[in-house]
Scaffold this motif. Sequence first.
Motif, PDB file in Angstrom:
ATOM      1  N   LYS A  97       0.846  -1.326  -0.016  1.00 36.42           N
ATOM      2  CA  LYS A  97       0.144   0.002  -0.026  1.00 36.42           C
ATOM      3  C   LYS A  97       0.839   1.032  -0.058  1.00 36.42           C
ATOM      4  CE  LYS A  97      -3.895   2.274   2.324  1.00 36.42           C
ATOM      5  NZ  LYS A  97      -4.437   2.847   1.086  1.00 36.42           N
ATOM      6  N   GLU A  98       1.853   1.255   1.043  1.00 37.71           N
ATOM      7  CA  GLU A  98       2.891   2.337   0.841  1.00 37.71           C
ATOM      8  C   GLU A  98       3.359   2.706  -0.288  1.00 37.71           C
ATOM      9  OE1 GLU A  98       4.232   2.465   5.471  1.00 37.71           O
ATOM     10  OE2 GLU A  98       5.261   1.182   4.181  1.00 37.71           O
ATOM     11  N   ALA A  99       4.230   1.454  -1.064  1.00 37.16           N
ATOM     12  CA  ALA A  99       4.768   1.598  -2.310  1.00 37.16           C
ATOM     13  C   ALA A  99       3.793   2.120  -3.652  1.00 37.16           C
ATOM     14  CB  ALA A  99       5.267   0.540  -2.827  1.00 37.16           C
ATOM     15  N   TRP A 100       2.589   1.353  -3.386  1.00 30.92           N
ATOM     16  CA  TRP A 100       1.735   1.906  -4.402  1.00 30.92           C
ATOM     17  C   TRP A 100       1.281   3.393  -4.354  1.00 30.92           C
ATOM     18  CZ3 TRP A 100      -0.141  -1.144  -8.448  1.00 30.92           C
ATOM     19  CH2 TRP A 100      -1.020  -0.675  -9.461  1.00 30.92           C
ATOM     20  N   ASN A 101       1.022   3.713  -3.157  1.00 27.55           N
ATOM     21  CA  ASN A 101       0.508   5.046  -2.936  1.00 27.55           C
ATOM     22  C   ASN A 101       1.731   6.088  -3.202  1.00 27.55           C
ATOM     23  OD1 ASN A 101      -1.792   4.445  -1.885  1.00 27.55           O
ATOM     24  ND2 ASN A 101      -1.448   4.563   0.019  1.00 27.55           N
ATOM     25  N   HIS A 102       2.853   5.675  -3.032  1.00 27.58           N
ATOM     26  CA  HIS A 102       3.989   6.604  -3.601  1.00 27.58           C
ATOM     27  C   HIS A 102       3.949   6.871  -5.085  1.00 27.58           C
ATOM     28  CE1 HIS A 102       7.936   8.176  -4.006  1.00 27.58           C
ATOM     29  NE2 HIS A 102       8.405   7.130  -4.756  1.00 27.58           N
ATOM     30  N   LEU A 103       3.956   5.602  -5.764  1.00 27.26           N
ATOM     31  CA  LEU A 103       3.799   5.690  -7.369  1.00 27.26           C
ATOM     32  C   LEU A 103       2.873   6.554  -7.805  1.00 27.26           C
ATOM     33  CD1 LEU A 103       4.689   1.784  -8.158  1.00 27.26           C
ATOM     34  CD2 LEU A 103       6.317   4.017  -8.195  1.00 27.26           C
ATOM     35  N   GLU A 104       1.612   6.299  -7.127  1.00 28.99           N
ATOM     36  CA  GLU A 104       0.472   6.902  -7.690  1.00 28.99           C
ATOM     37  C   GLU A 104       0.652   8.682  -7.453  1.00 28.99           C
ATOM     38  OE1 GLU A 104      -4.180   6.132  -7.092  1.00 28.99           O
ATOM     39  OE2 GLU A 104      -3.319   6.333  -5.444  1.00 28.99           O
ATOM     40  N   ARG A 105       1.204   8.929  -6.204  1.00 25.77           N
ATOM     41  CA  ARG A 105       1.339  10.308  -5.958  1.00 25.77           C
ATOM     42  C   ARG A 105       2.582  11.021  -6.981  1.00 25.77           C
ATOM     43  NH1 ARG A 105       1.449   8.830  -0.773  1.00 25.77           N
ATOM     44  NH2 ARG A 105       3.512   8.648  -0.709  1.00 25.77           N
ATOM     45  N   LEU A 106       3.319  10.013  -7.111  1.00 27.40           N
ATOM     46  CA  LEU A 106       4.377  10.555  -8.013  1.00 27.40           C
ATOM     47  C   LEU A 106       4.075  10.724  -9.385  1.00 27.40           C
ATOM     48  CD1 LEU A 106       7.663  11.291  -7.913  1.00 27.40           C
ATOM     49  CD2 LEU A 106       7.939   8.872  -8.228  1.00 27.40           C
ATOM     50  N   TYR A 107       3.311   9.745 -10.072  1.00 28.89           N
ATOM     51  CA  TYR A 107       3.026   9.610 -11.281  1.00 28.89           C
ATOM     52  C   TYR A 107       1.633  10.310 -11.788  1.00 28.89           C
ATOM     53  CZ  TYR A 107       7.590   7.519 -11.420  1.00 28.89           C
ATOM     54  OH  TYR A 107       9.042   7.310 -11.509  1.00 28.89           O
ATOM     55  N   THR A 108       0.612  10.688 -10.851  1.00 32.63           N
ATOM     56  CA  THR A 108      -0.524  11.159 -11.430  1.00 32.63           C
ATOM     57  C   THR A 108      -0.824  12.426 -11.174  1.00 32.63           C
ATOM     58  OG1 THR A 108      -1.583  10.349  -9.299  1.00 32.63           O
ATOM     59  CG2 THR A 108      -1.774   8.856 -11.055  1.00 32.63           C
ATOM     60  N   GLN A 109       0.236  13.171 -10.486  1.00 36.16           N
ATOM     61  CA  GLN A 109       0.239  14.570 -10.074  1.00 36.16           C
ATOM     62  C   GLN A 109       0.323  15.525 -11.400  1.00 36.16           C
ATOM     63  OE1 GLN A 109       3.712  15.655  -8.085  1.00 36.16           O
ATOM     64  NE2 GLN A 109       5.286  15.012  -9.271  1.00 36.16           N
ATOM     65  N   SER A 110      -0.598  16.376 -11.313  1.00 35.75           N
ATOM     66  CA  SER A 110      -0.867  17.112 -12.483  1.00 35.75           C
ATOM     67  C   SER A 110       0.054  18.250 -12.477  1.00 35.75           C
ATOM     68  CB  SER A 110      -2.216  17.551 -12.580  1.00 35.75           C
ATOM     69  OG  SER A 110      -2.590  18.837 -13.631  1.00 35.75           O
ATOM     70  N   ASN A 111       0.920  18.634 -13.391  1.00 34.69           N
ATOM     71  CA  ASN A 111       1.885  19.711 -13.307  1.00 34.69           C
ATOM     72  C   ASN A 111       2.259  20.250 -14.835  1.00 34.69           C
ATOM     73  OD1 ASN A 111       4.284  18.343 -14.337  1.00 34.69           O
ATOM     74  ND2 ASN A 111       4.401  17.402 -12.325  1.00 34.69           N
ATOM     75  N   PHE A 112       2.683  21.310 -14.619  1.00 40.30           N
ATOM     76  CA  PHE A 112       2.883  22.222 -16.116  1.00 40.30           C
ATOM     77  C   PHE A 112       4.119  21.565 -16.736  1.00 40.30           C
ATOM     78  CE2 PHE A 112       0.820  25.467 -13.880  1.00 40.30           C
ATOM     79  CZ  PHE A 112      -0.260  25.630 -14.424  1.00 40.30           C
ATOM     80  N   ALA A 113       5.189  21.235 -16.097  1.00 44.57           N
ATOM     81  CA  ALA A 113       6.392  20.517 -16.683  1.00 44.57           C
ATOM     82  C   ALA A 113       5.756  19.123 -17.465  1.00 44.57           C
ATOM     83  CB  ALA A 113       7.362  20.041 -15.823  1.00 44.57           C
ATOM     84  N   LYS A 114       4.968  18.416 -16.971  1.00 42.93           N
ATOM     85  CA  LYS A 114       4.518  17.173 -17.611  1.00 42.93           C
ATOM     86  C   LYS A 114       3.599  17.351 -18.624  1.00 42.93           C
ATOM     87  CE  LYS A 114       2.477  12.810 -16.240  1.00 42.93           C
ATOM     88  NZ  LYS A 114       1.833  12.088 -14.934  1.00 42.93           N
ATOM     89  N   GLN A 115       2.760  18.632 -18.563  1.00 43.99           N
ATOM     90  CA  GLN A 115       1.842  18.839 -19.641  1.00 43.99           C
ATOM     91  C   GLN A 115       2.795  19.360 -20.781  1.00 43.99           C
ATOM     92  OE1 GLN A 115      -1.227  21.666 -18.423  1.00 43.99           O
ATOM     93  NE2 GLN A 115      -1.383  22.118 -20.797  1.00 43.99           N
ATOM     94  N   TYR A 116       3.720  20.225 -20.488  1.00 39.80           N
ATOM     95  CA  TYR A 116       4.557  20.877 -21.560  1.00 39.80           C
ATOM     96  C   TYR A 116       5.137  19.828 -22.405  1.00 39.80           C
ATOM     97  CZ  TYR A 116       8.573  22.876 -23.822  1.00 39.80           C
ATOM     98  OH  TYR A 116       9.562  23.439 -24.759  1.00 39.80           O
ATOM     99  N   GLN A 117       5.933  18.739 -21.624  1.00 42.15           N
ATOM    100  CA  GLN A 117       6.714  17.519 -21.985  1.00 42.15           C
ATOM    101  C   GLN A 117       5.674  16.738 -23.108  1.00 42.15           C
ATOM    102  OE1 GLN A 117      10.158  17.007 -21.947  1.00 42.15           O
ATOM    103  NE2 GLN A 117       9.431  15.412 -23.568  1.00 42.15           N
ATOM    104  N   LEU A 118       4.665  16.528 -22.546  1.00 39.76           N
ATOM    105  CA  LEU A 118       3.527  15.614 -23.323  1.00 39.76           C
ATOM    106  C   LEU A 118       3.349  16.514 -24.667  1.00 39.76           C
ATOM    107  CD1 LEU A 118       1.014  14.480 -20.752  1.00 39.76           C
ATOM    108  CD2 LEU A 118       2.405  12.829 -22.431  1.00 39.76           C
ATOM    109  N   GLU A 119       3.067  17.920 -24.739  1.00 39.20           N
ATOM    110  CA  GLU A 119       2.749  18.477 -25.915  1.00 39.20           C
ATOM    111  C   GLU A 119       3.762  18.607 -26.720  1.00 39.20           C
ATOM    112  OE1 GLU A 119       1.174  22.142 -24.271  1.00 39.20           O
ATOM    113  OE2 GLU A 119      -0.369  21.347 -23.621  1.00 39.20           O
TER     114      GLU A 119
END
Length: 137
Positions: free
Chosen positions: A92-114
């Motif tokens: 549960k701790e490991a999964w929650n860490h991955l979920e927090r790390l990779y589902t966060q919405s941020n401008f850098a991630k959006q820029y990279q995708l675009e």
Amino acid sequence: MSGKDNSLRSISTRLDGKNYTYWSYVMKNFLRGKNMWGYVTGTKVKLSVPQTENFDMLLDAWETDNSKVITWINNSVTQSISMQLAKYNTVKEAWNHLERLYTQSNFAKQYQLEYDIRALQQNDQSIQDFYAAISDL
């Protein structure tokens, strides 16, 4: 867990940081198929107070299954991601860490995708392969 399962590798998809949505979908279905999804959701919890006469056996079974699922997760992620998970003792701790790390919405991630979408070209790829590449992004 019912039956013997000595496999160390769970799924063929490896989490690399860019494919969390697909990886988590595949891993969730794999864990559900193994009746282990409760370790992620927290419904299969570690016993902390000896409440039954077979407490030691139940605790040992929980720790064995928890370790098995952590191993499956570690074997389905890149080494750098796996190293981040070393500080967590439960699935549960490991999964929650991955979920927090990779589902966060941020401008850098959006820029990279675009940027990646604009840079993508068909070149020698078939229509199906090109469509798959766009869909992945």
